[in-house]
Design a protein around this motif. Structure first.
Motif, PDB file in Angstrom:
ATOM      1  N   LEU A  57       0.818  -1.207   0.000  1.00  0.00           N
ATOM      2  CA  LEU A  57       0.000   0.000   0.000  1.00  0.00           C
ATOM      3  C   LEU A  57       0.854   1.261   0.000  1.00  0.00           C
ATOM      4  O   LEU A  57       0.378   2.330  -0.376  1.00  0.00           O
ATOM      5  CB  LEU A  57      -0.961   0.008   1.187  1.00  0.00           C
ATOM      6  CG  LEU A  57      -1.951  -1.155   1.247  1.00  0.00           C
ATOM      7  CD1 LEU A  57      -2.899  -0.990   2.431  1.00  0.00           C
ATOM      8  CD2 LEU A  57      -2.735  -1.276  -0.047  1.00  0.00           C
ATOM      9  N   VAL A  58       2.102   1.128   0.458  1.00  0.00           N
ATOM     10  CA  VAL A  58       3.023   2.262   0.427  1.00  0.00           C
ATOM     11  C   VAL A  58       4.306   1.865  -0.291  1.00  0.00           C
ATOM     12  O   VAL A  58       4.688   0.694  -0.326  1.00  0.00           O
ATOM     13  CB  VAL A  58       3.372   2.788   1.850  1.00  0.00           C
ATOM     14  CG1 VAL A  58       2.150   3.324   2.550  1.00  0.00           C
ATOM     15  CG2 VAL A  58       4.065   1.742   2.679  1.00  0.00           C
ATOM     16  N   ALA A  59       4.935   2.875  -0.870  1.00  0.00           N
ATOM     17  CA  ALA A  59       6.236   2.707  -1.516  1.00  0.00           C
ATOM     18  C   ALA A  59       7.264   3.487  -0.705  1.00  0.00           C
ATOM     19  O   ALA A  59       6.907   4.422   0.025  1.00  0.00           O
ATOM     20  CB  ALA A  59       6.188   3.236  -2.946  1.00  0.00           C
ATOM     21  N   THR A  60       8.507   3.077  -0.812  1.00  0.00           N
ATOM     22  CA  THR A  60       9.575   3.773  -0.096  1.00  0.00           C
ATOM     23  C   THR A  60      10.606   4.308  -1.073  1.00  0.00           C
ATOM     24  O   THR A  60      10.786   3.777  -2.176  1.00  0.00           O
ATOM     25  CB  THR A  60      10.282   2.835   0.905  1.00  0.00           C
ATOM     26  OG1 THR A  60      10.830   1.729   0.195  1.00  0.00           O
ATOM     27  CG2 THR A  60       9.316   2.347   1.966  1.00  0.00           C
ATOM     28  N   ARG A  61      11.264   5.373  -0.639  1.00  0.00           N
ATOM     29  CA  ARG A  61      12.362   5.972  -1.393  1.00  0.00           C
ATOM     30  C   ARG A  61      13.401   6.401  -0.382  1.00  0.00           C
ATOM     31  O   ARG A  61      13.085   7.061   0.605  1.00  0.00           O
ATOM     32  CB  ARG A  61      11.850   7.180  -2.183  1.00  0.00           C
ATOM     33  CG  ARG A  61      12.936   7.925  -2.956  1.00  0.00           C
ATOM     34  CD  ARG A  61      12.371   9.134  -3.682  1.00  0.00           C
ATOM     35  NE  ARG A  61      11.896  10.182  -2.777  1.00  0.00           N
ATOM     36  CZ  ARG A  61      12.676  11.105  -2.212  1.00  0.00           C
ATOM     37  NH1 ARG A  61      13.989  11.111  -2.419  1.00  0.00           N
ATOM     38  NH2 ARG A  61      12.158  12.033  -1.418  1.00  0.00           N
ATOM     39  N   ARG A  62      14.634   6.002  -0.616  1.00  0.00           N
ATOM     40  CA  ARG A  62      15.716   6.366   0.301  1.00  0.00           C
ATOM     41  C   ARG A  62      16.453   7.584  -0.237  1.00  0.00           C
ATOM     42  O   ARG A  62      16.769   7.682  -1.418  1.00  0.00           O
ATOM     43  CB  ARG A  62      16.687   5.197   0.449  1.00  0.00           C
ATOM     44  CG  ARG A  62      17.834   5.499   1.412  1.00  0.00           C
ATOM     45  CD  ARG A  62      18.757   4.326   1.602  1.00  0.00           C
ATOM     46  NE  ARG A  62      18.159   3.263   2.387  1.00  0.00           N
ATOM     47  CZ  ARG A  62      18.109   3.233   3.717  1.00  0.00           C
ATOM     48  NH1 ARG A  62      18.613   4.229   4.417  1.00  0.00           N
ATOM     49  NH2 ARG A  62      17.570   2.222   4.349  1.00  0.00           N
ATOM     50  N   ASP A  63      16.718   8.519   0.679  1.00  0.00           N
ATOM     51  CA  ASP A  63      17.521   9.694   0.366  1.00  0.00           C
ATOM     52  C   ASP A  63      18.508   9.858   1.513  1.00  0.00           C
ATOM     53  O   ASP A  63      18.147  10.374   2.579  1.00  0.00           O
ATOM     54  CB  ASP A  63      16.632  10.928   0.220  1.00  0.00           C
ATOM     55  CG  ASP A  63      17.416  12.164  -0.220  1.00  0.00           C
ATOM     56  OD1 ASP A  63      18.600  12.028  -0.602  1.00  0.00           O
ATOM     57  OD2 ASP A  63      16.846  13.266  -0.170  1.00  0.00           O
ATOM     58  N   GLY A  64      19.734   9.363   1.326  1.00  0.00           N
ATOM     59  CA  GLY A  64      20.711   9.359   2.405  1.00  0.00           C
ATOM     60  C   GLY A  64      20.264   8.401   3.492  1.00  0.00           C
ATOM     61  O   GLY A  64      19.991   7.240   3.239  1.00  0.00           O
ATOM     62  N   LYS A  65      20.146   8.922   4.708  1.00  0.00           N
ATOM     63  CA  LYS A  65      19.697   8.089   5.832  1.00  0.00           C
ATOM     64  C   LYS A  65      18.177   8.080   5.977  1.00  0.00           C
ATOM     65  O   LYS A  65      17.636   7.299   6.749  1.00  0.00           O
ATOM     66  CB  LYS A  65      20.326   8.584   7.136  1.00  0.00           C
ATOM     67  CG  LYS A  65      21.815   8.364   7.209  1.00  0.00           C
ATOM     68  CD  LYS A  65      22.354   8.796   8.547  1.00  0.00           C
ATOM     69  CE  LYS A  65      23.844   8.533   8.635  1.00  0.00           C
ATOM     70  NZ  LYS A  65      24.379   8.890   9.955  1.00  0.00           N
TER      71      LYS A  65
END
Length: 112
Positions: free
Chosen positions: A76-84
């Motif tokens: 239901l959710v997506a993730t995106r990493r930006d640094g930590k």
């Protein structure tokens, strides 16, 4: 092997409806927890990192991470990493449609 005649149409439709009901049931199960529903409602406003979500929805870190994990597992959710930082956004059009309806029925009435 499916035969295209009038007798097979109801059986095919019944199978489609059964599959759709399983998908809808899983979505409703995911939405049925108050913290998950609150998180998803907040995510309808855009992408947020965990720290921002914690402040916006008032759910403490251990529970927040657990509920986000369930939402991620249920796709239901997506993730995106930006640094930590890990940012979350809504990934399900079905969930977004249900949330919009819930907003109209329950939240819009309280808007001033």
């Amino acid at each position: 092997m499916s035969v295209n005649n009038a007798d097979s149409v109801p059986l095919d439709l019944a199978k489609q409806m059964q599959q759709a009901s399983l998908q809808a049931s899983q979505l409703l199960k995911s939405l049925s927890h108050p913290d998950r529903l609150l998180l998803l409602c907040q995510l309808t406003q855009g992408e947020y990192c965990v720290g921002e979500l914690e402040g916006l929805v008032g759910v403490g870190q251990p529970s927040l991470s657990q509920q986000l994990g369930i939402l991620r597992k249920d796709e239901l959710v997506a993730t995106r990493r930006d640094g930590k930082q890990i940012y979350y956004s809504i990934a399900s059009d079905d969930a977004l449609a249900v949330l919009e309806l819930l907003y109209q029925r329950f939240c819009a009435k309280t808007d001033a």
